[in-house]
Design a protein around this motif. Structure first.
Motif, short mmCIF file in Angstrom:
data_model
loop_
_atom_site.label_atom_id
_atom_site.label_comp_id
_atom_site.label_asym_id
_atom_site.label_seq_id
_atom_site.Cartn_x
_atom_site.Cartn_y
_atom_site.Cartn_z
N LEU A 276 0.84 -1.19 0.00
CA LEU A 276 0.00 0.00 0.00
C LEU A 276 0.88 1.25 0.00
O LEU A 276 0.64 2.19 -0.76
N GLN A 277 1.91 1.25 0.83
CA GLN A 277 2.82 2.39 0.87
C GLN A 277 3.54 2.55 -0.46
O GLN A 277 3.71 3.67 -0.95
N MET A 278 3.94 1.43 -1.06
CA MET A 278 4.65 1.49 -2.34
C MET A 278 3.74 2.04 -3.44
O MET A 278 4.15 2.89 -4.23
N VAL A 279 2.49 1.56 -3.48
CA VAL A 279 1.57 2.00 -4.52
C VAL A 279 1.27 3.49 -4.40
O VAL A 279 1.28 4.22 -5.40
N THR A 280 1.00 3.97 -3.19
CA THR A 280 0.71 5.40 -3.04
C THR A 280 1.93 6.25 -3.41
O THR A 280 1.78 7.30 -4.03
N ALA A 281 3.12 5.79 -3.07
CA ALA A 281 4.33 6.55 -3.42
C ALA A 281 4.54 6.55 -4.93
O ALA A 281 4.86 7.60 -5.53
N GLN A 282 4.38 5.39 -5.57
CA GLN A 282 4.61 5.30 -7.01
C GLN A 282 3.56 6.09 -7.80
O GLN A 282 3.89 6.76 -8.78
N THR A 283 2.31 6.01 -7.40
CA THR A 283 1.26 6.72 -8.14
C THR A 283 1.40 8.23 -7.97
O THR A 283 1.16 8.99 -8.92
N LYS A 284 1.78 8.68 -6.79
CA LYS A 284 2.00 10.11 -6.60
C LYS A 284 3.17 10.59 -7.46
O LYS A 284 3.09 11.65 -8.11
N ALA A 285 4.25 9.83 -7.50
CA ALA A 285 5.41 10.21 -8.32
C ALA A 285 5.04 10.27 -9.79
O ALA A 285 5.45 11.19 -10.51
N ALA A 286 4.22 9.31 -10.26
CA ALA A 286 3.83 9.30 -11.67
C ALA A 286 2.96 10.50 -12.02
O ALA A 286 3.05 11.05 -13.12
N ALA A 287 2.11 10.93 -11.08
CA ALA A 287 1.19 12.03 -11.36
C ALA A 287 1.87 13.39 -11.30
O ALA A 287 1.33 14.37 -11.82
N GLY A 288 3.04 13.47 -10.68
CA GLY A 288 3.72 14.77 -10.62
C GLY A 288 4.71 14.91 -9.49
O GLY A 288 5.54 15.81 -9.50
N GLY A 289 4.60 14.05 -8.48
CA GLY A 289 5.57 14.07 -7.39
C GLY A 289 5.65 15.42 -6.70
O GLY A 289 4.67 15.93 -6.15
N ALA A 290 6.83 16.04 -6.77
CA ALA A 290 7.05 17.32 -6.08
C ALA A 290 6.13 18.41 -6.61
O ALA A 290 5.76 19.33 -5.87
N ALA A 291 5.75 18.33 -7.89
CA ALA A 291 4.84 19.34 -8.44
C ALA A 291 3.48 19.27 -7.76
O ALA A 291 2.79 20.29 -7.61
N LEU A 292 3.07 18.07 -7.33
CA LEU A 292 1.81 17.93 -6.59
C LEU A 292 1.91 18.63 -5.24
O LEU A 292 0.92 19.20 -4.76
N ASP A 293 3.10 18.60 -4.63
CA ASP A 293 3.26 19.26 -3.33
C ASP A 293 3.04 20.76 -3.44
O ASP A 293 2.66 21.42 -2.46
N ARG A 294 3.27 21.31 -4.63
CA ARG A 294 3.11 22.76 -4.83
C ARG A 294 1.72 23.13 -5.33
O ARG A 294 1.42 24.31 -5.53
N LEU A 295 0.86 22.13 -5.53
CA LEU A 295 -0.48 22.39 -6.06
C LEU A 295 -1.44 22.75 -4.94
O LEU A 295 -1.63 21.98 -3.99
#
Length: 614
Positions: free
Chosen positions: A26-45
């Motif tokens: 579960l931790q791996m999937v949430t990390a991988q999907t967040k990275a694919a969607a934008g990663g650090a750019a999501l943190d700034r959204l």
């Protein structure tokens, strides 16, 4: 699927079922999907605005959706064919605004739970859990159309459970599946494109089990981090009135016809008179026959459900003027639905319905004894001496009250379009084992409306409570429908005119109150058909559609398909369907009724003796 692939999939499911693997994956999937969607750019959204072309119900238009991803607040505004409107969530309440600008805050049914889950998704809380309340999250592998999906099973506290499916290869969100009280809705995300360091889906499709309910949004513009304010998401103020009373009046009193426990009021549409069913459970509807008479050009291709198993096609049209009594409305939207066949069930020409749009604008008092409806301007009305108040919330556009049935807590829609006293929805009946509890009972056709006939188990209960008012010895219909409104998991059921007619009923939608005042029939015992027949209007008389087992009709030899051509020697053509139904229901036990029937070209006379069926 080959045996090897099936075995491999089974092994994957076994691996992911272990507790330690579950947490890691579960931790791996949430990390991988967040990275694919934008990663650090999501943190700034902080917020995002999408502008799109909109297709729904055979109509095309445009829309915009603004989402505050830090809080989950959102607002959508759209124009679609002859319709326009908006819906939003202000962080506390969900609201929607109809094409006339009238705003409703729905909190009945599962609407609150829907709002909690939508806020969770809008805030991206599966990646940023601190933004909303807690949620339980499960994980599984799902094979779908030969592709592997990584499915998160999310259950927000106080919300509806839903699933997020991410593609195992791209790690992008593929679809959201949510099972609600009225439907299972799937939203799919396609055509991802890079924007400001993020991957944004540019085609979003939403649908339920019926494809005709689908919505497609094709994104034409993406704005990241637009400035947002509380006012963007706030519940809009009420619009200016689009109605007027004649000659300076502030209220209008008009008669109605009461047929089969249904209220029919005279309404002028663009100056032409029609009798429309007054239905708190419906929006404005006319038949195609009426649309042709008014030379309207309906547009769109939607589907609508009622109490039966089937759905009906629907289009939309605007009517310039709608007048009832001394009140005139301007530029009203109507659905156009082929309901002409209800004329056979009602025994009177069926032209359509008028409901939410009238009740939301005016205070309406229904006097079932006097057969009058009084419509009042809310600004000039006061609740003095109108009865006991019962607060309600909106389940969509329908009022929903708190109550109980034989001590079991329940929530009821108030539906003047229902002929029954109390209708209990199938899931509520099964959840509480009511068929075994409420006996004796009969199995029969209990209603007929949009979608065809509905069947149920009918029995008496000792007491029904509506708010603080208790009513004794009430007939209830425990639905056996597996489709349509009567199969919904929330609310518990509905209260119809069979029970409401015991009172003078005032609907105050602006303040979300229903008032019940005693009337002539308040303490009468609830009546139900004593013959065991369901009959409809037919050529040459009344057609027998259903016969209850071991009922007076069954013992007299009546069968489905028989045509009743005379009642006690009087030709059926000289009698209305409603009068005959009333006679079979209200006739004293022991009364003998002689029916002349036509069966396979043969005429015969049978006699049945009325009695209580349960």
């Amino acid at each position: 699927m080959t045996f090897a692939r099936a075995l491999a999939t089974s092994l994957l499911l076994l691996v992911f079922a272990t507790p330690s693997a579950h947490a890691r994956d579960l931790q791996m999937v949430t990390a991988q999907t967040k990275a694919a969607a934008g990663g650090a750019a999501l943190d700034r959204l902080n917020a995002i605005r999408l502008t799109y072309r909109l297709r729904q119900a055979g109509l095309e238009g445009t829309g915009t959706t603004l989402t505050d991803v830090m809080t989950g607040r959102t607002v959508t505004r759209f124009k679609l064919g002859p319709m326009s409107g908006a819906e939003g969530f202000d962080g506390r309440r969900t609201w929607f605004q109809d094409t006339a600008g009238i705003v409703t805050v729905p909190e009945g049914g599962d609407r609150r739970a829907q709002a909690v889950s939508a806020q969770y998704r809008n805030a991206l809380a599966y990646w940023y859990p601190a933004r909303t309340g807690p949620a339980r999250i499960g994980f599984r592998i799902q094979l779908f159309r030969s592709r592997i999906k990584e499915a998160l099973e999310v259950a927000p506290q106080g919300g509806l459970p839903f699933e997020l499916w991410f593609d195992a290869q791209t790690k992008m969100l593929d679809r959201v599946i949510e099972v609600g009280a009225t439907e299972t809705r799937t939203t799919s995300y396609e055509d991802y494109r890079p924007t400001g360091g993020l991957l944004i889906a540019h085609r979003i499709r939403s649908s339920n089990a019926a494809a005709a309910f689908g919505t497609e949004r094709v994104v034409t513009k993406v704005e990241l981090n637009p400035v947002v304010a509380d006012a963007d998401f706030a519940v809009p103020p009420p619009p200016k009135p689009d109605f007027a009373f004649g000659r300076g009046a502030r209220k209008s009193v008009q008669p109605f016809r009461f047929v089969n426990n249904h209220i029919y009021v005279d309404v002028k549409l663009n100056g032409r008179p029609f009798a429309l069913l007054l239905d708190t459970g419906a929006s404005n509807v006319i038949t195609p026959t009426v649309a042709r008479a008014l030379r309207l050009r309906p547009v769109g291709d939607a589907r609508v459900w009622g109490s039966g198993d089937a759905s009906e096609a629907a289009a939309f049209a605007r009517i310039d003027t709608v007048a009832t009594g001394n009140v005139r409305f301007r530029n009203q939207l109507f659905a156009v639905v082929p309901l002409e066949s209800l004329s056979e069930i009602e025994g009177v020409p069926f032209h359509g319905m008028i409901g939410y749009e009238l009740f939301k604008r005016l205070v309406a008092k229904i006097d079932y004894d006097a057969h009058t409806v009084t419509l009042s301007d809310p600004a000039a009305w006061a609740p003095d001496g109108v009865g006991v108040p019962i607060p309600f919330v909106f389940n969509g556009t329908v009022p929903e009250i708190e109550g109980a049935i034989d001590g079991i807590e329940a929530a009821f829609d108030i539906d003047t379009g229902s002929r029954m006293s109390v209708g209990l929805y199938g899931p509520f009946v099964l959840r509480h084992g009511l068929r075994g509890r409420f006996t004796p009972s009969i199995e029969t056709v209990t209603g007929w409306g949009l979608g065809g006939p509905s069947r149920g188990t009918v029995a008496r209960v000792r007491r029904v409570r509506l708010g603080t008012i208790a009513i004794n010895d009430v007939v209830v219909d425990m639905s056996r429908q597996t489709q349509g409104v009567l199969s919904h998991t929330a609310p518990s059921g509905s209260i119809g005119s069979g029970l409401l007619k015991r009172f003078r009923v005032t609907f105050d939608y602006p303040h979300q109150r229903i008032y019940l005042a005693p009337a002539a029939r308040t303490h009468e015992r609830d009546a139900y058909d004593r013959s065991g027949l369901w009959i409809n209007q037919a050529r040459g008389g009344f057609q027998v559609v259903d016969v209850v087992e071991r009922s007076p009709a069954a013992l007299a030899g009546l069968r489905e398909g028989d045509t009743i051509t005379a009642v006690d020697g009087a030709a059926a053509s000289s009698m209305s369907l409603g009068i005959v139904r009333d006679r079979l229901r209200d006739g004293a036990p022991g009364t003998e009724i002689r029916l002349t029937i036509l069966r396979e070209r043969h005429i015969q006379v049978v006699a049945l003796r009325l009695r209580d069926l349960f």
